[in-house]
Design a protein around this motif. Structure first.
Motif, PDB file in Angstrom:
ATOM      1  N   TYR A  72       0.841  -1.193   0.000  1.00 46.05           N
ATOM      2  CA  TYR A  72       0.000   0.000   0.000  1.00 46.05           C
ATOM      3  C   TYR A  72       0.876   1.242   0.000  1.00 46.05           C
ATOM      4  N   TRP A  73       0.251   2.374  -0.269  1.00 47.64           N
ATOM      5  CA  TRP A  73       0.952   3.657  -0.197  1.00 47.64           C
ATOM      6  C   TRP A  73       0.067   4.691   0.484  1.00 47.64           C
ATOM      7  N   CYS A  78      -3.128  13.924   1.873  1.00 53.81           N
ATOM      8  CA  CYS A  78      -4.116  13.718   2.943  1.00 53.81           C
ATOM      9  C   CYS A  78      -3.787  12.525   3.838  1.00 53.81           C
ATOM     10  N   THR A  79      -2.700  11.818   3.570  1.00 55.07           N
ATOM     11  CA  THR A  79      -2.217  10.658   4.339  1.00 55.07           C
ATOM     12  C   THR A  79      -3.139   9.443   4.242  1.00 55.07           C
ATOM     13  N   MET A  80      -4.105   9.461   3.331  1.00 53.35           N
ATOM     14  CA  MET A  80      -4.997   8.316   3.147  1.00 53.35           C
ATOM     15  C   MET A  80      -4.198   7.108   2.668  1.00 53.35           C
ATOM     16  N   ALA A  91      -9.306   9.271  -1.421  1.00 55.25           N
ATOM     17  CA  ALA A  91      -9.937  10.329  -0.635  1.00 55.25           C
ATOM     18  C   ALA A  91      -9.887  11.686  -1.338  1.00 55.25           C
ATOM     19  N   CYS A  92      -8.688  12.157  -1.675  1.00 54.80           N
ATOM     20  CA  CYS A  92      -8.545  13.494  -2.274  1.00 54.80           C
ATOM     21  C   CYS A  92      -8.419  13.455  -3.795  1.00 54.80           C
ATOM     22  N   LEU A  93      -8.352  12.247  -4.369  1.00 56.02           N
ATOM     23  CA  LEU A  93      -8.302  12.043  -5.827  1.00 56.02           C
ATOM     24  C   LEU A  93      -7.060  12.630  -6.485  1.00 56.02           C
ATOM     25  N   LYS A  94      -6.028  12.904  -5.703  1.00 53.73           N
ATOM     26  CA  LYS A  94      -4.789  13.421  -6.273  1.00 53.73           C
ATOM     27  C   LYS A  94      -3.909  12.257  -6.727  1.00 53.73           C
ATOM     28  N   ASP A  95      -3.140  12.517  -7.797  1.00 59.05           N
ATOM     29  CA  ASP A  95      -2.257  11.483  -8.322  1.00 59.05           C
ATOM     30  C   ASP A  95      -1.171  11.138  -7.317  1.00 59.05           C
ATOM     31  N   TYR A 100       4.940  10.493  -1.634  1.00 63.52           N
ATOM     32  CA  TYR A 100       4.092   9.547  -0.920  1.00 63.52           C
ATOM     33  C   TYR A 100       4.931   8.513  -0.180  1.00 63.52           C
ATOM     34  N   ASP A 101       4.383   8.007   0.928  1.00 58.69           N
ATOM     35  CA  ASP A 101       5.044   6.945   1.693  1.00 58.69           C
ATOM     36  C   ASP A 101       4.550   5.593   1.205  1.00 58.69           C
TER      37      ASP A 101
END
Length: 236
Positions: A72-73, A78-80, A91-95, A100-101
């Protein structure tokens, strides 16, 4: 060989993280808190308990068999937490961006897949003692279409769409001429046609109908007398 595990023994990625977390600890909760947040979910509490005291495992929940628990990432905006199959945050629909972690196993698999055209090549980029930690279903999902697409300010990137079966490209980037070899089988065998992806069936249908379509158009064009002059496509 019944040899004891030593500091020189090769460990799977998650076991290595878990062993570092339990150093000097005899409390499972404290040891779990020492695991990096990006990996905490992918390391079952039962494993940490067994490493501290094998008798504690009877009171722990058994590890999940769902691959999304370990691959997972986390969205940088938003840290989702998102599945490894997703390229956009749910959640925020951003690429998925560079900040990202990722879980450790996902990082190993994704880094290998990005520089590979096939799953076999991707596995060759993974250390031998880590390969058993990466299921083939995960690697197949990560080795995507090899086409390069523009990504705005971030420059070019590899297409994230799934490959067509038997091809290196997705339905969008695959040359229709490459699909002609499958046309007779698709058009003649109903069961084989249903089993193919919609994009393949659509392209195959277009290729099959195109000759008769062009023939009818050209026959209309040639039926015009020699006294009629055709200067543009509208005249036909």
């Amino acid at each position: 060989c019944e040899q004891k595990r030593t500091s020189k023994s090769l460990r799977s990625p998650l076991l290595e993280i878990a062993e570092l977390a339990i150093v000097g600890e005899n409390n499972v909760e404290v040891a779990m808190s020492k695991i990096p947040a990006s990996d905490r979910q992918s390391i079952p509490e039962m494993i940490v308990s067994v490493l501290i005291d094998p008798l504690l495992c009877d009171f722990c929940v058994k590890p999940s068999s769902d691959v999304e628990t370990y691959f997972y990432w986390n969205c940088g905006s938003c840290t989702m937490q998102n599945s490894f199959k997703k390229s956009k945050c749910a959640a925020c629909l951003k690429d998925k961006k560079q900040d990202y972690d990722r879980s450790t196993l996902f990082r190993i698999a994704e880094d290998a897949a990005i520089q590979s055209k096939t799953t076999e090549e991707a596995y060759s980029h993974v250390l031998e003692h880590e390969r058993r930690s990466i299921p083939q279903v995960v690697m197949e999902a990560l080795v995507t279409c090899i086409a390069t697409v523009a990504d705005g300010r971030n420059g070019d990137r590899r297409c994230r769409r799934a490959k067509l079966p038997g091809y290196d490209y997705c339905a969008t980037h695959c040359d229709p001429l490459l699909l002609t070899a499958h046309t007779p089988q698709l058009m003649g065998d109903a069961q084989a046609q249903v089993s193919q992806p919609p994009a393949v069936r659509g392209i195959a249908a277009i290729i099959a109908k195109m000759p008769s379509f062009l023939k009818s158009k050209f026959s209309t064009l040639l039926s015009k007398g020699p006294e009629q002059r055709i200067d543009c496509i509208e005249d036909s």
